[in-house]
Design a protein around this motif. Structure first.
Motif, PDB file in Angstrom:
ATOM      1  N   UNK A   1       9.437  10.849  -4.117  1.00 16.64           N
ATOM      2  CA  UNK A   1       9.716  10.094  -2.888  1.00 16.64           C
ATOM      3  C   UNK A   1       8.411   9.691  -2.217  1.00 16.64           C
ATOM      4  N   UNK A   2       7.424  10.573  -2.261  1.00 14.32           N
ATOM      5  CA  UNK A   2       6.115  10.248  -1.701  1.00 14.32           C
ATOM      6  C   UNK A   2       5.445   9.133  -2.496  1.00 14.32           C
ATOM      7  N   UNK A   3       5.644   9.121  -3.825  1.00 12.40           N
ATOM      8  CA  UNK A   3       5.097   8.037  -4.647  1.00 12.40           C
ATOM      9  C   UNK A   3       5.675   6.689  -4.240  1.00 12.40           C
ATOM     10  N   UNK A   4       6.974   6.661  -3.942  1.00 15.62           N
ATOM     11  CA  UNK A   4       7.586   5.406  -3.511  1.00 15.62           C
ATOM     12  C   UNK A   4       7.062   4.978  -2.142  1.00 15.62           C
ATOM     13  N   UNK A   5       6.807   5.930  -1.267  1.00 14.19           N
ATOM     14  CA  UNK A   5       6.218   5.586   0.032  1.00 14.19           C
ATOM     15  C   UNK A   5       4.827   4.987  -0.156  1.00 14.19           C
ATOM     16  N   UNK A   6       4.062   5.565  -1.080  1.00 18.69           N
ATOM     17  CA  UNK A   6       2.727   5.038  -1.364  1.00 18.69           C
ATOM     18  C   UNK A   6       2.806   3.616  -1.920  1.00 18.69           C
ATOM     19  N   UNK A   7       3.730   3.394  -2.847  1.00 16.25           N
ATOM     20  CA  UNK A   7       3.893   2.050  -3.405  1.00 16.25           C
ATOM     21  C   UNK A   7       4.308   1.053  -2.327  1.00 16.25           C
ATOM     22  N   UNK A   8       5.167   1.482  -1.411  1.00 19.66           N
ATOM     23  CA  UNK A   8       5.596   0.604  -0.316  1.00 19.66           C
ATOM     24  C   UNK A   8       4.411   0.198   0.547  1.00 19.66           C
ATOM     25  N   UNK A   9       3.547   1.146   0.848  1.00 17.74           N
ATOM     26  CA  UNK A   9       2.348   0.829   1.617  1.00 17.74           C
ATOM     27  C   UNK A   9       1.446  -0.131   0.862  1.00 17.74           C
ATOM     28  N   UNK A  10       1.324   0.092  -0.435  1.00 22.16           N
ATOM     29  CA  UNK A  10       0.400  -0.705  -1.243  1.00 22.16           C
ATOM     30  C   UNK A  10       0.850  -2.155  -1.348  1.00 22.16           C
ATOM     31  N   UNK A  11       2.123  -2.387  -1.648  1.00 26.05           N
ATOM     32  CA  UNK A  11       2.587  -3.760  -1.853  1.00 26.05           C
ATOM     33  C   UNK A  11       2.737  -4.531  -0.550  1.00 26.05           C
ATOM     34  N   UNK A  12       2.753  -3.827   0.579  1.00 22.98           N
ATOM     35  CA  UNK A  12       2.805  -4.520   1.877  1.00 22.98           C
ATOM     36  C   UNK A  12       1.428  -4.615   2.531  1.00 22.98           C
ATOM     37  N   UNK A  13       0.380  -4.167   1.833  1.00 18.67           N
ATOM     38  CA  UNK A  13      -0.974  -4.259   2.368  1.00 18.67           C
ATOM     39  C   UNK A  13      -1.296  -3.206   3.397  1.00 18.67           C
TER      40      UNK A  13
END
Length: 423
Positions: free
Chosen positions: A389-401
């Protein structure tokens, strides 16, 4: 733009005489946070939030001015629009904005409500990238107009960021990752988002979100002449307060032989009205999938640690790098890592071949993913504290800048300092 005349108070649906443009376009599906210093300004913002043109926006009003905003954003992402009331001027307000810039995210647009009719201050704020400067007293219509202009003026940037997620081959879990990343964008970052399932025949987004919408993306793709923001908005199925679904019908009664431009009207309509659009792109290679990937703002390629994924991921990334020379290179993540007794290509070897590190390595967890899929839930709903779940949060931050730490952003916030965000 500011006119240096104080306007009389007006009701939320009143148009003030003498305004340069009597038409105010509806505000898109964005988040707005206001930090006021006076009860009058707070009341005006609250009244604006109830205006019919702000019905899609999520508006929150707090007291405390710039100091409260700076403190709030030290530990949370900033919204699409910040409204700041301040009674300071000159170097003091500029210093406060510089401090705020250190904790703000890149894409945020800022409107300042000031108490001083100062042309020099206004010009300096505009030079630094502030979107608008309003002079008190402000009416609800003043606020609605200012927010609307940010997204509907001829020079305004599109509100939406398009993120395309595609698998390097079939069965790598790209759809699951796309759905969970969209969920994290909406829930953890507080951004309004749409997940659009482009696999019309076999899409699983409606299953993963436990939805059964009567209409979806097929209605728009097969009737392009009807597509506009209002029509696409009616096709959306609401999953949470901030997340909507544009579902695929998952039926085989029609062939999915689309032209290259078939999805353009839908994507353009979504970009005009939603801050983040995640496209779940099926693993097929056609003119329309290539066009969708090339036109996205960011691309995430999902691969598993095997030779076929390595070859395909490299081919996809190399092609998209060549087609998008002025954009950030496509990102990739490894999924289903650590399957028992399965020979795998180690992540360092994968990274060496692709000349780039994976942005996430997601382990093989069949119990967790199976439970979520069968229940129509996201991973964060099943196990919020799990490392995946933390990995998905990180990806969300990354793709939204929004992946950089707050401290590393000091002095780099465009719209406050007018500098380009490091992609």
């Amino acid at each position: 733009m500011i006119t240096y005349q104080q306007q009389p108070a007006a009701g939320p649906d009143t148009i003030v005489a003498g305004d340069p443009d009597d038409y105010i376009a509806p505000v898109p599906r964005i988040s707005v946070q206001a930090f006021c210093e006076t009860a009058e300004a707070a009341a005006a913002v609250q009244a604006a939030a109830g205006d019919r043109r702000m019905i899609k926006a999520h508006v929150r009003v707090q007291m405390g001015g710039m100091a409260a905003a700076t403190e709030a954003y030290r530990s949370s992402p900033t919204p699409n629009v910040i409204l700041l009331e301040t009674d300071t001027g000159g170097e003091e307000i500029l210093a406060e904005l510089d401090v705020l810039a250190e904790v703000c995210d890149a894409a945020t647009r800022v409107i300042v409500i000031g108490h001083r009719n100062d042309v020099g201050l206004y010009r300096e704020l505009v030079r630094r990238g502030i979107s608008e400067y309003l002079i008190t007293p402000v009416s609800p219509v003043d606020i609605v107009r200012a927010v609307s202009t940010l997204f509907h003026a001829p020079s305004a940037k599109p509100v939406g960021r398009i993120v395309a997620v595609v698998g390097a081959k079939g069965g790598v879990g790209a759809s699951t990752i796309a759905h969970n990343v969209a969920w994290a964008v909406a829930r953890d970052l507080g951004l309004d988002a749409v997940i659009s399932d482009l696999d019309l025949a076999f899409g699983t987004a409606s299953l993963d979100y436990n939805q059964d919408p009567p209409q979806g993306i097929a209605d728009a793709v097969y009737s392009p002449e009807r597509v506009d923001t209002a029509y696409v908005d009616r096709l959306l199925s609401k999953c949470t307060d901030h997340l909507s679904l544009l579902a695929a019908p998952a039926t085989m009664d029609r062939l999915c032989d689309f032209s290259a431009e078939s999805f353009d009207p839908v994507i353009d309509a979504l970009r005009a009205s939603v801050p983040c659009v995640v496209l779940d792109v099926p693993h097929v290679w056609a003119a329309w999938t290539k066009r969708v990937l090339v036109g996205a703002d960011d691309i995430l390629v999902v691969a598993t640690p095997d030779l076929a994924s390595l070859r395909n991921a490299k081919n996809i990334i190399d092609l998209l790098k060549a087609a998008r020379p002025n954009d950030r290179r496509p990102l990739y993540c490894l999924n289903q890592v650590g399957v028992p007794k399965r020979p795998e290509i180690k992540p360092p070897d994968f990274a060496k071949a692709l000349e780039d590190e994976p942005v996430a390595i997601i382990p093989f967890e069949p119990q967790l993913f199976g439970t979520a899929a069968n229940n129509g839930q996201m991973i964060a709903e099943v196990a919020a504290s799990h490392r995946i779940a933390e990995s998905f949060r990180h990806l969300a931050q990354l793709v939204t800048g929004r992946a950089e730490s707050k401290k590393s952003r000091a002095g780099r916030l465009p719209p406050l300092l007018g500098k380009l965000f490091a992609r």
